[in-house]
Design a protein around this motif. Structure first.
Motif, PDB file in Angstrom:
ATOM      1  N   VAL A 105       8.201   2.503  -4.052  1.00 40.08           N
ATOM      2  CA  VAL A 105       7.482   1.608  -3.296  1.00 40.08           C
ATOM      3  C   VAL A 105       8.255   0.830  -2.493  1.00 40.08           C
ATOM      4  O   VAL A 105       8.020  -0.599  -2.123  1.00 40.08           O
ATOM      5  N   ARG A 118       1.704  -4.347  -8.221  1.00 37.04           N
ATOM      6  CA  ARG A 118       1.446  -3.652  -9.264  1.00 37.04           C
ATOM      7  C   ARG A 118       2.541  -2.727  -9.948  1.00 37.04           C
ATOM      8  O   ARG A 118       2.514  -2.761 -10.979  1.00 37.04           O
ATOM      9  N   ARG A 119       3.364  -2.255  -9.023  1.00 37.93           N
ATOM     10  CA  ARG A 119       4.620  -1.628  -9.694  1.00 37.93           C
ATOM     11  C   ARG A 119       5.510  -2.661 -10.286  1.00 37.93           C
ATOM     12  O   ARG A 119       5.937  -2.131 -11.663  1.00 37.93           O
ATOM     13  N   ASP A 152      -3.765  -2.781   1.068  1.00 37.12           N
ATOM     14  CA  ASP A 152      -2.696  -3.527   1.437  1.00 37.12           C
ATOM     15  C   ASP A 152      -1.923  -3.136   2.902  1.00 37.12           C
ATOM     16  O   ASP A 152      -0.963  -3.250   3.125  1.00 37.12           O
ATOM     17  N   PRO A 199      -5.650   1.559   3.169  1.00 38.58           N
ATOM     18  CA  PRO A 199      -5.393   1.063   1.650  1.00 38.58           C
ATOM     19  C   PRO A 199      -5.637  -0.279   1.810  1.00 38.58           C
ATOM     20  O   PRO A 199      -5.339  -1.154   2.944  1.00 38.58           O
ATOM     21  N   THR A 232       0.559  -3.375  -3.680  1.00 43.28           N
ATOM     22  CA  THR A 232       1.033  -2.243  -4.463  1.00 43.28           C
ATOM     23  C   THR A 232       2.403  -2.524  -5.014  1.00 43.28           C
ATOM     24  O   THR A 232       2.606  -1.958  -6.179  1.00 43.28           O
ATOM     25  N   ASP A 237      -5.740  -8.066  -2.609  1.00 40.12           N
ATOM     26  CA  ASP A 237      -6.522  -7.056  -2.075  1.00 40.12           C
ATOM     27  C   ASP A 237      -8.011  -7.817  -1.599  1.00 40.12           C
ATOM     28  O   ASP A 237      -8.336  -7.388  -0.560  1.00 40.12           O
TER      29      ASP A 237
END
Ligand code: HEM
Ligand code: SF4
Length: 572
Positions: free
Chosen positions: A131, A89-90, A16, A14, A86, A385
């Motif tokens: 997360v 984004r959450r 991250d 991924p 991640t 990213d």
């Protein structure tokens, strides 16, 4: 957006995967999810009226949920300011779905949501748990989020990477049974660089990590009893060197002494700084040493195997071998003056050749300091990213950081940031203001703070003028509690109530850095309009007095406060 050579994108992992955030194990995950469900049941009881707001208060505060002027506020922990894309984004999703489309980054490297509905909070906490995030110990009289240098693991001037030790402290202090009901909240900051970017001397405990040149042993200089609030103090040195394996034992001793002797009779005198200063530093340090000598050392010994295991979470990302000079970076600077200007303030030297640390300003001229919209957070996550191994940091000055950007990537990065309103070239300048929530949100406020920050930034909107002034840190609090760090602003502004009207006092000479200092009030306050002119008068006085190359704080140290006072209060 160019993405051809970003290592994170070329791997099968991924994006991250290399972000230096602590990843929970099964124990952590189970605990956090169970805690969410426990809180969900408590919220349901509150919503059904089975418990009163007064009964609910200690429960919600255990879960980071405050009640502000107009609504609940949820403060989410960002351990030592490290986030994966991640997680960012959450946070963006939570802001969009459950709040008003933005989040607010704080001076303790956390993020706050200002408008959650009570019935949504358990679901928000569940989304966070997915997360590896939570809101535990972001309020209440416990050990709060340990903060550190936002450039850790990347800065050229760093001697020790403090993250692994910040994580050890986090694990020790989380749900510590003895320190859940301290006399008052307790804040720890740690830095591993001689240039203090974590304001360690205004914390209850400040740690400066250092390495013994000869033996290679890592340890800490321990400071104790610093703080801001209504009675500000700089911390005093308790020990010059505590080796890492003893640090938990030593901190345990400090907390035990404070827990016993801290003043529970008076909330305004309950912080450790008051105990240290009422008792005298020498006596307090003597008590720490006595307690430390009594402790079962072996129980608190930090096992090197644990340090090594935690270290794996903070392994350096796979930097590649790059030339020191990037031709494309140099060409872009020559071609685009706005970019060149940004590089002068928002870049910091990286310890690895060919890379730089980029500070993302959350202080657009006229914006609310520290606020980020959902779409901006998503942009930052995407850019992390693409360009920085999927990792984002939060600074105590309420900005964000991408810590590992190839010099070749800086121009496209800045263009993308600028398009999203995140490219202001003002890190460390007069418009990079810390401001507390003040009257816009806070039930304790005397005055507004955010609009004052906005108006100062607008008065000095011209970036050329800001760059000419150089480093100048303004910090604003809407009341004596000092959440906006006004004691350590080069120019501090304190909002006071005078017969129901807002007034603003100016402090000069504070410093949160290596040469930490508390500012002094220069004289009577100014009204809401007058404060902006007063700041300009201080700035103009500096411009008249400065010698070539001096920044504000240096001129002030040379001339003293007198010429500034005179300019502010001289009768026409
Ligand atoms: C809006 C609701 C808030 C309330 C009611 C509140 C309340 C307080 C109080 C009562 C103090 C003084 C504590 C003491 O001296 O023992 C304090 C200090 C402080 N708060 Fe807040 N605060 C709020 C928001 C914030 C925010 C948003 C931040 C971060 C941006 C913040 C960061 C701090 C800091 C850094 C201090 C001073 C450092 C210290 O603990 O000595 N606070 N706050
Ligand atoms: S300094 Fe005062 S007004 Fe500002 S957030 Fe803290 S308690 Fe509220």
């Amino acid at each position: 957006m160019p993405d051809t050579h970003s290592p994170a994108l070329r791997s099968n992992q991924p994006a991250d995967a290399h972000a230096a955030v602590y990843r929970y194990d099964e124990f952590d995950k189970t605990f956090i999810f169970e805690r969410v469900e426990q809180f969900r049941a408590q919220v349901e009881r509150r919503l059904k009226g089975e418990i009163t707001e007064e009964e609910f208060k200690p429960i919600r505060l255990m879960n980071g949920l405050y009640l502000q002027l107009h609504a609940y506020m949820l403060r989410v922990a960002v351990p030592y300011g490290m986030l994966s894309s991640t997680q960012v984004r959450r946070l963006a999703r939570i802001a969009r779905v459950y709040d008003k489309g933005y989040g607010h980054f704080t001076t303790r490297q956390n993020i706050q949501f200002n408008w959650p509905k009570l019935e949504d909070v358990p679901t928000i906490l569940r989304e966070l748990a997915e997360v590896d995030m939570h809101a535990i110990q972001t309020s209440g009289n416990c050990i709060r989020n340990v903060t550190t240098d936002q450039f850790c693991g990347a800065a050229a001037d760093e001697l020790v990477d403090p993250r692994v030790y910040a994580e050890i402290l986090r694990q020790w202090s989380t749900m510590h049974p003895e320190f859940t009901y301290l006399p008052r909240k307790f804040k720890i900051a740690i830095t591993g660089s001689p240039n203090d970017r974590a304001a360690v001397q205004v914390h209850d405990i400040g740690l400066i990590a250092k390495k013994d040149e000869v033996t290679g042993r890592v340890g800490f200089t321990v400071y104790v009893g610093g703080g801001q609030g209504r009675t500000p103090y700089l911390a005093v040195k308790a020990r010059d060197f505590v080796p890492v394996e003893e640090i938990i034992g030593y901190l345990e001793a400090i907390l035990r002494v404070y827990n016993q002797l801290g003043r529970r009779d008076n909330i305004y005198k309950a912080r450790i700084k008051i105990t240290v200063n009422e008792m005298g530093a020498d006596k307090f340090i003597g008590l720490i040493e006595e307690e430390y000598a009594r402790l079962p050392r072996q129980k608190f010994h930090v096992d090197p195997a644990i340090v090594d295991a935690i270290q794996t979470h903070f392994a350096p990302p796979p930097w590649v071998d790059l030339p020191a000079v990037s031709d494309s970076f140099e060409a872009a600077k020559a071609a685009d003056p706005a970019f060149a200007r940004w590089t002068r303030t928002n870049l910091t030297e990286h310890k690895t050749r060919g890379y730089a640390i980029a500070t993302i300003s959350l202080k657009p001229i006229g914006g609310i300091p520290g606020d980020a919209e959902s779409s901006q957070l998503e942009t930052v996550a995407d850019l992390a990213d693409l360009y920085s191994f999927g990792e984002v940091r939060v600074t105590h000055e309420q900005n964000l950081v991408l810590a590992h950007v190839r010099k070749d990537d800086l121009y496209p990065l800045w263009k993308a940031l600028d398009a999203a309103g995140l490219g202001t070239a003002n890190a460390g300048l007069i418009s990079d203001i810390i401001a507390c929530p003040g009257l816009d949100y806070c039930a304790l406020a005397n005055t507004r703070a955010i609009p004052v920050a906005q108006r100062i930034a607008e008065r000095f909107a011209d970036l050329d003028r800001q760059h000419d002034l150089g480093e100048l840190k303004i910090k604003i609090s809407g009341c004596i509690n000092a959440c906006g760090h006004h004691h350590v602003g080069h120019i501090g502004i304190l909002g006071v109530d005078k017969k129901g009207e807002e007034f603003f006092q100016i402090l000069l000479g504070g410093d949160a850095g290596t040469n930490a200092a508390l500012g002094e009030i220069v004289g009577p306050g100014f009204d809401y309009d007058g404060i902006i002119d007063a700041v300009e008068t201080v700035v103009n006085t500096f411009v008249n007095l400065r010698q070539p190359g001096e920044i504000f704080i240096q001129t002030l140290a040379r001339t003293g406060h007198a010429p500034f006072k005179e300019a502010l209060y001289a009768r026409a």
